[in-house]
Design a protein around this motif. Structure first.
Motif, short mmCIF file in Angstrom:
data_model
loop_
_atom_site.label_atom_id
_atom_site.label_comp_id
_atom_site.label_asym_id
_atom_site.label_seq_id
_atom_site.Cartn_x
_atom_site.Cartn_y
_atom_site.Cartn_z
N ARG A 252 5.43 -27.66 12.16
CA ARG A 252 4.68 -26.45 12.52
C ARG A 252 3.22 -26.65 12.13
O ARG A 252 2.91 -27.24 11.10
N PHE A 253 2.31 -26.14 12.98
CA PHE A 253 0.89 -26.10 12.65
C PHE A 253 0.32 -24.76 13.07
O PHE A 253 0.65 -24.23 14.13
N GLU A 254 -0.57 -24.23 12.23
CA GLU A 254 -1.21 -22.95 12.49
C GLU A 254 -2.68 -23.08 12.12
O GLU A 254 -3.01 -23.59 11.03
N GLY A 255 -3.55 -22.66 13.00
CA GLY A 255 -4.97 -22.75 12.72
C GLY A 255 -5.73 -21.57 13.29
O GLY A 255 -5.33 -20.97 14.30
N GLY A 256 -6.83 -21.22 12.63
CA GLY A 256 -7.64 -20.10 13.11
C GLY A 256 -9.09 -20.21 12.67
O GLY A 256 -9.39 -20.78 11.61
N ILE A 257 -9.98 -19.68 13.49
CA ILE A 257 -11.41 -19.66 13.19
C ILE A 257 -11.96 -18.30 13.62
O ILE A 257 -11.65 -17.80 14.71
N VAL A 258 -12.80 -17.69 12.77
CA VAL A 258 -13.57 -16.51 13.14
C VAL A 258 -15.03 -16.92 13.15
O VAL A 258 -15.60 -17.27 12.11
N SER A 259 -15.63 -16.89 14.32
CA SER A 259 -17.04 -17.27 14.45
C SER A 259 -17.85 -16.03 14.77
O SER A 259 -17.36 -15.07 15.36
#
Length: 601
Positions: A478-485
């Motif tokens: 499993r992989f989970e990624g996030g970015i708030v720009s």
């Protein structure tokens, strides 16, 4: 006879007959019991001496074996069964491909006082099994004249015939092979296909079987109009708009089952059956027949439970499946947990004729985790379309947020957002996958300063991959990624924290993030992952070992992963996999219990 004569005399005695009726009844029972014990006891038994390959078959299905415990067994029936046993054995062995058995029968009778014992022993040498020598499969009907490359192709059906040359012949394998051949035609294009002739010629001298099957495909069919039965509350359009089959489409059993699954998953019906009438129907327009049983339109539910993330839980729910008599689904749910409380209202409209699934919602939420309390009031609309294997969504929402952090001043945020999401599901089993992958990506933006505390874009992706290392060993990653720009003052609801059941096990729920005094708040970056191996011990139970890693931070420089690892148990339930894990957080040295149900995509 002497016992019954005594009873008769006793009943005729005038004084006793008037004074002791209960004694008469008890004496009758005692004498009858004594009379039964005076009869000689006769027992019957059978021993079978045969190879294990056929011994179980004979013990389960021989007629004489089924009679052993029958209270009507007597000497006459015993001798009848003994006489019929050799032929019975031959018939049973023939079903497994043994046509030249040697059968020896030995009888013994013994006495022990008044008791008689009858015992029969059957010694069986089944001989060499019959194997397939020649297979002759012939097709008639329109399938012989279909265009090249059209499915189902006769050559491929013959190639897929399961009972091939030199394989052991048995009646079960023979019947299964014919069903498989017929099913290959009936499931696609030719629903009225039938076997017109089949014959298995056995040469007992050479132990060879010559198989011949002739199958008539009949006419190819196409789907026609829709017939709907069982609707009382809901409009017919509710079923029509979910129908993925177009008039004139080639007949396919898989398409009927797909349509049935869509209706079953809609939440309106307790039972759904989708068939097509092909007998005496126009091959160019076979009607699709849908029969449904509607669920009760108003449902109220009360539930209690617990989560290893947010603690004990009480849930109250109200659902109306026919709001305004338009087939709109209204769900109102109050959930009270130790660390989170929510009141959610959702209205889902039926699928329209273009396949769109629209909904709108209003939510009131409060969550108090790791020194940060977030209270929100939100509303939104969403449109979804496409099958579950490739589902897309667009939406618009408005959020009011009150944020309180221990040791800091509280603040209010707001944002009007638009979003786009995509979900791919490519697995061999939707509830208990063993091979394939799942992917979800969601992009949420607040594009206007005047309608938000600050402009931002949140990008989030999660994928899960299933791969069987062996028949009983499974790898899950499993992989989970996030970015708030964008602006640094995006509402806390759109920032990231990690830790918990579906994140980094071994750490408390949302305990990984940006330190702010004694509190942990959300960060602008998220990255978590997991490697898990499951060893299935039975078809349903397995043991798991895993390593999780990840974190949340405000910059990529600070995004340093922490690790959790542990062991767990797995169970394949009808609702999906159930997992119970014990995990240790390497950073804290603490052990935590985690519980998971189902596939969260």
């Amino acid at each position: 006879m002497m016992a019954f004569a005594a009873i008769d005399y006793f009943f005729k005695a005038p004084g006793l007959h008037r004074c002791f009726p209960m004694i008469q009844a008890w004496l009758l029972l005692i004498l009858l019991s004594w009379q039964g014990q005076a009869v000689a006891d006769t027992r019957y038994s059978v021993d079978i001496d045969a190879p294990s390959a056929v011994e179980d078959l004979l013990e389960k299905h021989m007629e004489i074996m089924r009679w052993l415990d029958n209270p009507r067994m007597n000497n006459a029936e015993w001798h009848r069964l003994l006489q019929a046993a050799p032929r019975n054995i031959e018939d049973l062995l023939a079903t497994e491909g043994y046509f030249s058995p040697e059968i020896k029968q030995q009888l013994e009778t013994s006495r022990e006082g008044e008791n008689v014992r009858h015992r029969a022993t059957f010694t069986i040498v089944p001989g060499n099994p019959v194997t397939v020598d020649i297979v002759d499969i012939r097709f008639t009907g329109d399938v012989t004249q279909q265009d090249a490359g059209a499915e189902p192709a006769p050559d491929k059906l013959i190639e897929g015939w399961p009972l091939k040359r030199d394989m052991r012949f048995s009646q079960d394998a023979w019947a299964s092979a014919k069903r498989s051949l017929l099913r290959g035609l009936m499931l696609q294009r030719y629903p009225n296909a039938r076997i017109t002739s089949s014959k298995a010629e056995i040469d007992a001298a050479s132990n060879k079987a010559r198989l011949r099957v002739e199958i008539d495909s009949g006419a190819p069919f196409r789907f026609g109009g829709l017939e709907v039965n069982g609707l009382q509350r809901y409009p017919r359009s509710l079923v029509e708009n979910m129908n993925p089959i177009k008039p004139g489409e080639t007949y396919s059993q898989a398409r009927l089952l797909f349509f049935q699954s869509l209706l079953q998953a809609s939440g309106y019906f307790g039972n759904v059956e989708v068939t097509s009438h092909t007998e005496d129907a126009d091959p160019e327009a076979a009607p699709i027949v849908v029969t449904v049983t509607e669920l009760q339109s108003v449902q109220v539910g009360v539930g209690v439970g617990a989560s290893t993330n947010t603690g004990a839980r009480t849930t109250l729910s109200y659902q109306d499946l026919n709001l305004f008599n338009r087939g709109w689904r209204f769900t109102n749910t109050l959930k009270i947990e130790q660390k989170a409380q929510s009141l959610n209202s959702l209205v889902r409209l039926p699928t329209d004729k273009n396949g769109y699934r629209d909904s709108f919602n209003a939510d009131l939420n409060r969550i108090d985790i790791e020194g940060q309390t977030i209270s929100t009031l939100g509303s939104g609309v969403k449109r979804a379309w496409g099958p579950r294997s490739f589902e897309q969504t667009i939406g618009a929402a408005y959020l009011l947020e009150h944020l309180a952090i221990d040791g800091s001043d509280s603040e209010n945020n707001y944002a009007a957002t638009v979003s786009y999401g995509i979900t791919l599901r490519r697995t061999d089993n939707e509830l208990n996958p063993t091979r394939g992958y799942l992917l979800n990506a969601l992009f949420t933006s607040a594009p206007l300063d005047v309608m938000a505390t600050g402009k931002f874009l949140q990008s989030y992706v999660k994928t899960q991959i299933y791969y069987p290392l062996t028949r009983r060993t499974q790898l899950i990653t499993r992989f989970e990624g996030g970015i708030v720009s964008g602006a640094n003052n995006a509402p806390a609801t759109y920032l990231f924290r990690a830790g918990g059941d579906q994140s980094v096990r071994g750490y408390a729920y949302q305990s990984l993030g940006v330190a702010d005094g004694d509190a942990v708040i959300g960060g602008r970056y998220l990255a978590t992952g997991s490697i898990e191996i499951i060893q299935w011990l039975t078809e349903s139970w397995g043991a798991a070992a895993f390593v999780d890693f990840g974190n949340a931070a405000n910059s990529t420089r600070d995004l340093k992963p922490v690790y959790g690892y542990g062991l767990g148990a797995r169970f394949k339930s009808p609702a999906g996999p159930i997992g119970i894990d014990i995990a240790r957080g390497q950073e804290t040295g603490e052990y935590r219990l985690h519980f998971n149900l189902g596939v969260t995509f």
